[in-house]
Write a protein that holds these residues in place. Structure first.
Motif, PDB file in Angstrom:
ATOM      1  N   ASN A 202       4.620  45.989  51.542  1.00 28.86           N
ATOM      2  CA  ASN A 202       4.333  44.592  51.209  1.00 28.86           C
ATOM      3  C   ASN A 202       4.392  44.311  49.705  1.00 28.86           C
ATOM      4  N   HIS A 208       8.364  37.448  53.096  1.00 25.84           N
ATOM      5  CA  HIS A 208       7.209  36.787  53.707  1.00 25.84           C
ATOM      6  C   HIS A 208       6.587  35.621  52.920  1.00 25.84           C
ATOM      7  N   HIS A 213       2.445  32.753  52.785  1.00 24.77           N
ATOM      8  CA  HIS A 213       1.684  32.184  51.671  1.00 24.77           C
ATOM      9  C   HIS A 213       1.968  30.704  51.457  1.00 24.77           C
ATOM     10  N   ASP A 361      -2.172  38.733  53.156  1.00 29.91           N
ATOM     11  CA  ASP A 361      -1.423  39.970  53.393  1.00 29.91           C
ATOM     12  C   ASP A 361      -2.281  40.992  54.142  1.00 29.91           C
TER      13      ASP A 361
HETATM   14 FE    FE Z   1       2.053  38.592  50.022  1.00 29.51          FE
END
Ligand code: FE
Ligand code: FES
Length: 428
Positions: A202, A208, A213, A361
């Motif tokens: 990540n 992502h 987010h 996350d």
């Molecule tokens: Fe993130």
């Protein structure tokens, strides 16, 4: 299945056992964490004789200390008598460590200097020089980042870092006079019920943010529009998207990788005071300002370190499904107050338990591990997909592999490094 077969590099697939299997975890400790270089501290945390921090290399607790001669020592935090940890604090300053169980004492180079009720031992039963805290045979630092290894034959730290060095140089040069202070503003720590590689993947994932987010981006846009309105400026168009920013993912070899967003430099150059930009240009040359400001990327140093502009993140595995992460704020003590204030605000708003982005996350890591728990190869496919743009990677000017940041090139880089270490010794 051998551990190395759990990663299908050509097709960009990873088997779920890499996140759940106890034997794989054990091999990771032995073949990665106890075999190669592992990050342990930043030199700014060890500025004075006697300064120390405690951390882990794999599952092994260690003490990193600055001795009276200015040398750096990394030693196992385990009493030679019966194995108790001799230092419980995360950081401090001490000339000696005293084990609380039976009172044995060690200096900050790990030498045993005192044994309680000594008369109970006969001549020769205690050899002080031979039974101190076990010292790691290799300790080295690059631009203030201190690494250690249990492997006396490990390659040089410079070779291990390879192409990542130029990015570390940028990171270390983000202060005009080179002064960085790690931990000066404290650190965040969190633990999650999931595998350590979920955080590592990540750290440099550009796919992502536009989705996970999106609330954080909305908050940022809302705040910046309010400031513009207060300054009498016109409202701007919709929120920016990573996918349209021409940002890049890069595989730098040895499991190291990054996600790079050049627009970050442009944004920071607008927000930071001009005198700071001039200082950077004077110190490092006009051409390097775009690279050192920010800097505009997040870098993974496999296996346990990630560097961002205003933080370093250290991943610490405890079990296949349990991990601790420490994220340290990086202050620039001699930079203008306006620059320091902006950096602090960026760090505090997004990360930490009350941040509007970082906790997203961590929630994903636990949801993923929950998905892996239900894996049963007889009824479900055990393979996870890391194949975005797997056929679209290009070789960059320095030999690195490059693709769009929304590809999964940086995550494939993690598993190329992982595969390299885990396959060692398989042929025999
Ligand atoms: Fe993130
Ligand atoms: Fe440390 Fe006994 S375990 S003195």
């Amino acid at each position: 299945m051998k551990a190395a077969e759990l990663v299908d590099l050509e097709r960009g697939r990873v088997h779920m056992d890499v996140y759940t299997d106890a034997d794989v975890f054990h091999q990771e400790m032995r073949k990665i964490f106890y075999h190669t270089w592992v990050f342990v501290a930043h030199e700014s945390e060890l500025a004075f004789p006697g300064d120390y921090v405690t951390t882990y290399i794999g599952l092994v607790p260690v003490i990193v200390s600055r001795d009276d001669d200015g040398g750096l020592n990394v030693m196992v935090n385990r009493c030679a008598h019966r194995g108790t940890t001799v230092c419980q604090r995360e950081k401090g300053n001490a000339n000696f460590f005293r084990c609380e169980y039976h009172g044995w004492v060690y200096d900050n180079q790990g030498t045993l200097t005192g044994v309680s009720l000594r008369r109970g031992y006969s001549e020769g039963e205690l050899e002080h020089t031979a039974i101190g805290l076990q010292r790691l045979p290799r300790v080295a630092s690059y631009r203030g980042l201190v690494f250690a290894s249990f492997n006396s034959e490990v390659q040089s730290l410079e070779d291990f870092l390879g192409l990542a060095r130029r990015y570390i140089d940028d990171w270390a040069d983000q202060a005009p006079d080179g002064q960085l202070a790690v931990q000066a503003g404290g650190r965040y720590q969190f633990e999650y019920d999931g595998n350590w590689k979920l955080q590592t993947e990540n750290n440099t994932e550009g796919y992502h943010p536009d989705f996970l987010h999106q609330q954080a981006v909305r908050v940022q846009v809302y705040n910046s529009e309010r400031s513009r309105a207060a300054a009498g400026k016109e409202a701007r168009a919709r929120a920016p998207r990573i996918a349209t920013m021409n940002s890049l993912g890069k595989d730098l070899g040895n499991g190291h990788n990054l996600v790079e967003t050049p627009q970050v430099s442009l944004i920071l150059k607008r927000r930071y005071p001009p005198e700071y930009l001039e200082e950077l240009a004077t110190a490092h040359g006009v051409d390097r300002v775009d690279r050192v400001i920010g800097p505009p990327w997040r870098l993974n140093i496999f296996p346990n370190l990630a560097l961002g502009g205003s933080n370093i993140r250290v991943v610490q595995p405890f079990a296949p499904d349990h991990t601790r992460v420490r994220q340290y704020y990086v202050d620039l003590p001699t930079a203008p107050d306006a620059v320091r204030a902006l950096r602090r605000e960026q760090e505090q708003s997004f990360y930490g338990q009350a941040g509007y982005g970082g906790p997203d996350d961590v929630e994903m890591f636990e949801r993923m591990q929950e998905g892996f728990r239900s894996a049963d190869a007889d009824i479900l496919s055990p393979w996870l997909l890391f194949n975005r743009e797997v056929t679209g990677e290009k070789v960059g000017p320095d030999g690195e592999l490059v693709a769009d940041s929304t590809s999964e090139i940086s995550q494939r880089s993690v598993y190329r490094g992982w595969h390299h270490y885990l396959s060692a010794g398989d042929a025999s």
